[in-house]
Enzyme design. Structure first.
Site, mmCIF file in Angstrom:
data_model
loop_
_atom_site.group_PDB
_atom_site.id
_atom_site.type_symbol
_atom_site.label_atom_id
_atom_site.label_comp_id
_atom_site.label_asym_id
_atom_site.label_seq_id
_atom_site.Cartn_x
_atom_site.Cartn_y
_atom_site.Cartn_z
ATOM 1 N N TYR A 33 -83.167 -33.304 0.797
ATOM 2 C CA TYR A 33 -83.008 -34.102 2.010
ATOM 3 C C TYR A 33 -84.324 -34.703 2.452
ATOM 4 O O TYR A 33 -85.391 -34.341 1.932
ATOM 5 C CB TYR A 33 -82.401 -33.255 3.141
ATOM 6 C CG TYR A 33 -83.355 -32.277 3.787
ATOM 7 C CD1 TYR A 33 -83.800 -31.154 3.105
ATOM 8 C CD2 TYR A 33 -83.825 -32.489 5.082
ATOM 9 C CE1 TYR A 33 -84.677 -30.256 3.716
ATOM 10 C CE2 TYR A 33 -84.697 -31.593 5.697
ATOM 11 C CZ TYR A 33 -85.118 -30.485 5.002
ATOM 12 O OH TYR A 33 -85.983 -29.603 5.581
ATOM 13 N N GLU A 180 -97.168 -22.094 5.571
ATOM 14 C CA GLU A 180 -96.779 -23.189 6.469
ATOM 15 C C GLU A 180 -95.740 -22.672 7.452
ATOM 16 O O GLU A 180 -95.307 -21.519 7.364
ATOM 17 C CB GLU A 180 -96.204 -24.356 5.672
ATOM 18 C CG GLU A 180 -94.956 -23.988 4.887
ATOM 19 C CD GLU A 180 -94.380 -25.137 4.057
ATOM 20 O OE1 GLU A 180 -94.642 -26.311 4.346
ATOM 21 O OE2 GLU A 180 -93.631 -24.810 3.109
HETATM 22 N N1 PLP Z 1 -93.050 -27.863 5.812
HETATM 23 C C1 PLP Z 1 -91.723 -27.635 5.896
HETATM 24 C C2 PLP Z 1 -91.172 -26.338 5.367
HETATM 25 C C3 PLP Z 1 -90.875 -28.600 6.451
HETATM 26 O O1 PLP Z 1 -89.553 -28.366 6.516
HETATM 27 C C4 PLP Z 1 -91.444 -29.795 6.955
HETATM 28 C C5 PLP Z 1 -90.595 -30.818 7.550
HETATM 29 O O2 PLP Z 1 -89.406 -30.694 7.671
HETATM 30 C C6 PLP Z 1 -92.825 -29.985 6.857
HETATM 31 C C7 PLP Z 1 -93.603 -28.993 6.272
HETATM 32 C C8 PLP Z 1 -93.477 -31.231 7.363
HETATM 33 O O3 PLP Z 1 -93.180 -32.321 6.529
HETATM 34 P P1 PLP Z 1 -93.116 -33.799 7.099
HETATM 35 O O4 PLP Z 1 -94.445 -34.053 7.744
HETATM 36 O O5 PLP Z 1 -92.893 -34.653 5.916
HETATM 37 O O6 PLP Z 1 -92.000 -33.831 8.098
#
Ligand code: PLP
Length: 288
Positions: A33, A180
Site C-alpha cells: 500500500y 522506527e
Molecule cells: N515507518 C513505517 C513503519 C510506516 O508505516 C511509515 C508510514 O506509514 C513510515 C515509516 C513513514 O513513511 P512515509 O514518510 O513515507 O509516510
C-alpha cells in the site's frame, strides 16, 4: 457530497466498495500500500510514493495493476470527485483473487483499491505541542522496507502506545537501538546538535518524508548522519521527532518516563517542520 472509492476499475460509493472473499489481501495480507498526503490541493511527493509502490510490488512479485500514467489519472479523478483539498489518498494493491492456498498463484490479476480521506492536518495540536512515545521490542519480520499491508505488529504497537497515553511506539532491535515507529520514522538531535536517523536498510521503511527531510537538511547545511541510535541516546538527546506522510515532522517531548530537552518541541524540530511544510505547500525551501 458523495464519497467514492476506486475498486478494480470502477468508481463506487465509498460504503459500497467490496472485494472478493478469496482476495489474497483479505486472507493472507498478501499486498502492499501507499499513503500520499494532500495539502492545499496538491499531492505531496506523489512520484517517490509511486516509485516505492513499484518497488514494494516488485519485491513481492506482484504485477502492477495499472500503468503509472493511468494510476495517476485515477488518483486525480478520485481526489477531484471527493473534493479533497486537505487529506490523503490511500491505495492498496493485492496479489488478487485465487482459491486459498499459501503459495503464490500464477496468472492472477492484482486487485487495486483506492480511497481518500479529508483531514485538516495543519491544525493538529500534535504538530505544535509534540507527543509522547513509548519504547517496545521490535517483533516484526526482516523485510520492513516493503510497505506491506501485513501490519499486525504495527497495530499491536500502536495499541500499546495508545493505552500508555502515547502517540507512537518506538520499536527497539536486539542491540537496544531504535528501528522506527509503528507508522513513522524516528529521529533525534544529539546533545552536540547533530540530526540522526537510522539508515534505510531492510530494518525500516524508507520513509518518503524521511528522504525529503534528509534533502532539506542537506540544503540547509545541517549536520546530520544516518546511523542507528540507542534508546539511551534518545532519552538523553536534545530533541526528538517522528516523520511520516501524515505526521509530517511531529516533535517528541517524552520517551517512556523521560522528558526530552525542556519538555517542549525542540528548536531544530520546529525549523525542520516549518521548512517541510513550506515544501509541502509548494514553496521552495530556499525562497522562504
Ligand atoms: N515507518 C513505517 C513503519 C510506516 O508505516 C511509515 C508510514 O506509514 C513510515 C515509516 C513513514 O513513511 P512515509 O514518510 O513515507 O509516510
Amino acid at each position: 457530497m458523495a464519497r467514492y472509492a476506486y475498486v478494480n476499475g470502477r468508481y463506487v460509493p465509498h460504503d459500497e466498495g467490496t472485494v472478493h472473499i478469496e482476495d489474497r489481501g483479505y486472507q493472507f495480507a498478501d499486498g502492499v500500500y501507499e499513503v500520499i498526503p494532500i495539502i492545499d490541493d496538491r499531492m505531496v511527493d506523489a512520484a517517490p510514493h509511486l516509485d516505492r509502490l513499484d518497488r514494494s510490488l516488485s519485491e513481492m512479485n506482484i504485477a502492477a495493476p495499472l500503468s503509472r500514467k493511468v494510476l495517476e489519472l485515477v488518483m486525480r479523478e478520485l481526489i477531484e470527485r471527493n473534493g479533497v483539498s486537505e487529506g490523503l489518498i490511500y491505495m492498496q494493491v493485492t496479489r488478487g483473487v485465487a482459491p486459498r492456498d499459501h503459495k503464490f498463484p500464477k496468472g492472477v490479476r492484482p486487485s487495486i483499491v483506492m480511497t481518500t480521506k479529508k483531514v485538516d492536518f495543519l491544525s493538529q495540536k500534535k504538530l505544535s505541542d509534540g507527543v509522547k512515545v513509548i519504547t517496545i521490542p521490535d517483533i516484526r519480520w526482516e523485510r520492513c522496507d516493503i510497505k506491506t499491508i501485513s501490519l499486525l505488529p504495527n497495530c499491536m504497537a500502536k495499541t500499546q502506545a495508545f493505552e500508555a497515553g502515547a502517540y507512537e511506539a518506538w520499536q527497539v532491535d536486539g542491540d537496544g537501538n531504535v528501528t522506527e515507529g509503528a507508522s513513522s520514522n524516528a529521529w533525534i538531535v544529539t546533545a552536540d546538535g547533530k540530526l540522526l536517523t537510522r539508515p534505510a536498510t531492510h530494518d525500516i521503511l524508507r520513509g518518503v518524508t524521511r528522504q525529503s527531510l534528509l534533502r532539506i537538511a542537506a540544503e540547509e547545511g545541517l549536520s546530520f548522519e544516518e546511523r542507528p541510535f540507542s534508546v539511551e541516546e534518545a532519552k538523553t538527546a536534545r530533541e526528538a521527532f517522528v516523520s511520516s506522510a501524515t505526521s509530517f515532522v511531529t516533535p517528541v517531548v517524552q520517551i517512556d518516563d523521560t522528558v526530552i530537552g525542556n519538555g517542549g518541541p525542540g528548536i531544530l524540530s520546529g525549523r525542520l517542520q516549518g521548512w517541510y511544510l513550506d515544501y509541502c505547500a509548494g514553496l521552495n525551501t530556499k525562497e522562504r
